[in-house]
Design a protein around this motif. Structure first.
Motif, mmCIF file in Angstrom:
data_model
loop_
_atom_site.group_PDB
_atom_site.id
_atom_site.type_symbol
_atom_site.label_atom_id
_atom_site.label_comp_id
_atom_site.label_asym_id
_atom_site.label_seq_id
_atom_site.Cartn_x
_atom_site.Cartn_y
_atom_site.Cartn_z
ATOM 1 N N ASN A 177 0.803 -1.220 0.000
ATOM 2 C CA ASN A 177 0.000 0.000 0.000
ATOM 3 C C ASN A 177 0.838 1.273 0.000
ATOM 4 O OD1 ASN A 177 -2.242 -1.858 0.661
ATOM 5 N ND2 ASN A 177 -1.246 -1.922 2.656
ATOM 6 N N ASP A 178 2.161 1.120 0.045
ATOM 7 C CA ASP A 178 3.041 2.277 0.237
ATOM 8 C C ASP A 178 4.308 2.073 -0.580
ATOM 9 O OD1 ASP A 178 4.077 4.640 1.298
ATOM 10 O OD2 ASP A 178 4.909 3.639 3.062
ATOM 11 N N ASP A 199 0.612 5.843 4.242
ATOM 12 C CA ASP A 199 0.590 4.971 3.069
ATOM 13 C C ASP A 199 0.207 5.756 1.815
ATOM 14 O OD1 ASP A 199 1.258 2.811 4.594
ATOM 15 O OD2 ASP A 199 -0.753 1.948 4.682
ATOM 16 N N GLN A 201 1.071 5.611 -2.585
ATOM 17 C CA GLN A 201 1.742 4.954 -3.693
ATOM 18 C C GLN A 201 2.348 5.988 -4.635
ATOM 19 O OE1 GLN A 201 2.286 1.855 -3.784
ATOM 20 N NE2 GLN A 201 0.505 0.575 -3.334
ATOM 21 N N ASP A 219 -1.661 7.809 -5.380
ATOM 22 C CA ASP A 219 -2.974 7.928 -4.746
ATOM 23 C C ASP A 219 -2.921 8.934 -3.593
ATOM 24 O OD1 ASP A 219 -1.549 6.487 -2.859
ATOM 25 O OD2 ASP A 219 -2.767 4.674 -3.015
ATOM 26 N N GLU A 223 -8.484 8.228 -2.969
ATOM 27 C CA GLU A 223 -8.692 6.789 -2.762
ATOM 28 C C GLU A 223 -8.138 5.972 -3.918
ATOM 29 O OE1 GLU A 223 -9.791 3.558 -0.527
ATOM 30 O OE2 GLU A 223 -9.875 5.672 0.077
ATOM 31 N N GLN A 225 -5.634 5.687 -7.708
ATOM 32 C CA GLN A 225 -4.430 6.165 -8.379
ATOM 33 C C GLN A 225 -4.788 7.085 -9.546
ATOM 34 O OE1 GLN A 225 -0.833 3.024 -7.824
ATOM 35 N NE2 GLN A 225 -2.094 2.722 -9.602
ATOM 36 N N ASP A 246 -9.214 3.565 -10.296
ATOM 37 C CA ASP A 246 -7.759 3.518 -10.459
ATOM 38 C C ASP A 246 -7.354 3.683 -11.917
ATOM 39 O OD1 ASP A 246 -6.599 3.192 -7.927
ATOM 40 O OD2 ASP A 246 -7.071 1.056 -7.887
ATOM 41 N N SER A 415 -7.636 -5.769 -5.785
ATOM 42 C CA SER A 415 -7.278 -4.477 -6.365
ATOM 43 C C SER A 415 -8.451 -3.939 -7.173
ATOM 44 C CB SER A 415 -6.038 -4.613 -7.245
ATOM 45 O OG SER A 415 -6.254 -5.582 -8.242
ATOM 46 N N LYS A 419 -7.708 2.134 -2.227
ATOM 47 C CA LYS A 419 -6.626 1.659 -1.359
ATOM 48 C C LYS A 419 -7.133 1.126 -0.019
ATOM 49 C CE LYS A 419 -5.460 6.450 0.001
ATOM 50 N NZ LYS A 419 -4.409 7.477 -0.115
ATOM 51 N N THR A 420 -8.248 1.663 0.473
ATOM 52 C CA THR A 420 -8.788 1.177 1.747
ATOM 53 C C THR A 420 -9.267 -0.268 1.600
ATOM 54 O OG1 THR A 420 -9.479 3.425 2.316
ATOM 55 C CG2 THR A 420 -10.468 1.624 3.569
ATOM 56 N N LYS A 423 -6.230 -2.868 1.216
ATOM 57 C CA LYS A 423 -5.442 -3.287 2.381
ATOM 58 C C LYS A 423 -6.297 -3.852 3.513
ATOM 59 C CE LYS A 423 -4.992 1.471 4.191
ATOM 60 N NZ LYS A 423 -4.031 2.552 4.433
#
Length: 601
Positions: A177-178, A199, A201, A219, A223, A225, A246, A415, A419-420, A423
């Motif tokens: 996530n990071d 976190d 990206q 991101d 939320e 990318q 994304d 995916s 991102k929430t 992860k």
């Protein structure tokens, strides 16, 4: 009452042609594409008009997927491994059909980056110096001699090379996530570009023509990318493209007239093309419905070639003429023996999980008579962190055509949904994500079309692990399990990942668990150590050359489950790796799965 639809054999579904790897020749007249029409992926040249197709490679065993034509338009490059071992080499094939292995190290894994702007070199990555890390090389097209440009000793990923070769953009994940991005110059070495907290990206994708700006995905404060660009002199950044889903990657056409990017829109992959100078969208009339992949824009920037597939038809090759504004389809890959109207359109659905979290999924419901109820399968994708989309799947359509409903669940940790969500299953795999899959049964039953006493679970790789986890940890949840090269023992798998995955080792440990420091936890989520609880029929498929999930993972779970007196079937393919690429193996494996389901579900 719905009319009876025709049933098709697995041979008929697998006889649908599959295409990959699109590239346009320098003179705009031909398009390279990989096709499995011979039974194994080989490279073909298709004329831009679609009137002529020439097979260029003739492998009977290992795939030969095109990378692209050399700048002279005569020779071309393809990639291949041995029996699915994933140790890919790059090859040059000349006009007379002879091939040269450009990366001949026995254990050398190589990946193509791009052609140089002066047409005299190409860039590629190789782990020949150190099996753990991919270094960046430049190879002279005339002499075929490589030159090391960047020695990778810290586990970076090479993301982009500027046209003047002054800059190399790198990124390095901290966790799933990071991540951070860096820039390398010969004078200053590696410089960190993305100082941040929390976190976030950061992943570089391209430099502009004059090497003044670096384009990257992030991101940051969002939320999903999106695309930004960084001025390398001022350090200022600005947004280039932002969506409510994304953006997966962004690329320039050869002379940077166009910028195109892929958007992951709720299980469907879309492509947007914009003019670089104005930012204006390029609208393409009569654009086909479906998922886009393999997009390639010609060196002249007049033509764009790409693949489009939909849930009821495999990918076809299209060409768009920017000047004439004309779109042409060059192939027809659906087996002519199959009527597309007999197949089932995938539906994107959402349902609440045990804690109220909305779970996205792809649903296939077979054609049913009034009052008829179907058996069903929960389908779990690979990963962790993968995603089921509305692609054409011959295996899914085969099962649905023979009366099985399929719900392809995108459980938390998948995916494509922010991102929430991505992860939300970290260090809880085989637990909360499995619960999401089990809750999918309620969706199926709620349709009123599914027999609640005949629901099984199926998956490959990480999905195979989830199948085994369901049978071991929730043994009353499903009636059968189909495990396709799934992990049974995370402790062994995490300790034996291929050497070229070294840069991702810590990332996996932080997502799944550390097999050295968290042994008790790792064993608690590994089905092998709880196999005595498995009491439902199981079928297992495995490739002998799989470098990711070793054959012993399947050997062990089969042996353990047999001790329970449970029906177990086991199929090993000696010439396959992590995924079955040969038609004859797919036919054997998928037919066995259906016969197993017909018997036990």
């Amino acid at each position: 009452m719905i009319g009876v639809k025709k049933k098709y054999s697995i041979e008929q579904f697998i006889s649908c042609e599959r295409l990959v790897g699109v590239s346009i020749s320098p003179d705009d007249e031909k398009i390279l594409v990989g096709s499995d029409s011979s039974g194994v992926y080989n490279t073909y040249a298709v004329s831009r008009t679609g009137n002529d197709v020439e097979q260029l490679t003739n492998s009977q065993d290992n795939f030969m997927i095109p990378v692209g034509y050399f700048p002279d338009g005569r020779n071309f490059m393809y990639r291949s491994d041995q029996g699915g071992n994933e140790i890919t080499h790059l090859y040059m094939q000349a006009e007379d059909g002879t091939s040269v292995d450009l990366t001949p190290g026995k254990e050398e894994k190589a990946e193509f980056q791009r052609w140089s702007r002066d047409d005299k070199h190409f860039f590629y990555e190789s782990n020949v110096r150190d099996p753990r890390f991919m270094d960046l090389y430049e190879m002279d097209i005339e002499s075929l001699k490589p030159t090391l440009l960047f020695k990778n000793e810290e586990g970076y990923y090479v993301s982009a090379i500027s046209h003047d070769k002054k800059y190399i953009a790198l990124h390095k994940p901290r966790t799933s996530n990071d991540s951070d991005m860096f820039i390398y110059t010969e004078e200053d070495g590696v410089k960190h570009l993305s100082e941040h907290d929390g976190d976030v990206q950061y992943q570089p994708v391209a430099f502009d023509l004059d090497s003044a700006h670096l384009y990257y995905l992030t991101d940051e404060d969002h939320e999903f990318q999106y695309v930004k660009r960084l001025c390398l002199t001022s350090g200022n950044s600005e947004v280039v493209a932002k969506e409510n889903w994304d953006i997966l990657t962004a690329r320039f056409s050869p002379n940077h007239k166009y910028l195109y990017y892929y958007v992951n829109n709720d299980g469907k992959i879309e492509v947007k093309v914009i003019e670089s100078e104005t930012g204006e969208s390029v609208e393409i009339a009569n654009f086909p419905e479906g998922q886009i992949s393999g997009l390639s824009i010609s060196k002249s920037e007049r033509y764009m070639a790409f693949l489009v597939n939909r849930s009821t038809a495999p990918a076809n090759l299209y060409v768009y003429d920017f000047e004439a504004k004309e779109l042409s389809c060059l192939t027809d890959t659906l087996n002519p023996e199959i009527d597309e109207n007999d197949l089932v359109n995938a539906k994107v659905v959402h349902y609440p999980s045990f804690d109220g979290l909305e779970i996205p999924a792809i649903y296939y419901e077979p054609h049913l008579e009034d009052g008829e109820k179907a058996p069903a399968l929960i389908w779990v994708h690979g990963g962790p962190g993968g995603q089921s989309t509305v692609d054409f799947s011959p295996m899914i359509q085969y099962l649905v055509n023979h009366g099985y409903a399929v719900l392809a669940v995108n459980n938390r940790g998948s995916s494509g949904y922010g991102k929430t969500f991505f992860k939300a299953a970290d260090l809880k795999h085989g637990e909360v994500d499995l619960a999401d899959c089990i809750e999918g049964k309620k969706f199926l039953i709620g349709t009123g079309r599914i027999d609640e006493n005949r629901i099984g679970i199926i998956g490959g790789s990480y999905g195979g692990f989830m199948t085994l986890a369901a049978l071991a940890f929730q043994p009353d949840s499903f009636e059968v399990g189909v495990n396709i090269f799934g992990v049974s023992n995370w402790e062994r798998t995490l300790k034996s990942i291929p050497p070229w995955w070294e840069a991702a080792r810590e990332l996996l440990y932080k997502k799944i668990g550390d097999p050295y420091e968290q042994t008790e936890y790792i064993r608690s989520i590994s089905p092998l150590f709880h196999a005595e609880k498995i009491n439902k029929p199981l079928i297992v498929l495995q490739g002998a050359n799989d470098p990711r999930v070793l054959q012993v993972e399947s050997d062990d779970i089969v042996e353990k489950v047999k001790e329970n007196g449970v029906p177990v079937e086991y199929i090993i393919f000696e010439d396959e790796g992590h995924g079955f690429t040969k038609r004859e193996n797919q036919i054997k494996g998928y037919r066995a799965i259906r016969e197993f389901l017909d018997t036990y579900l």
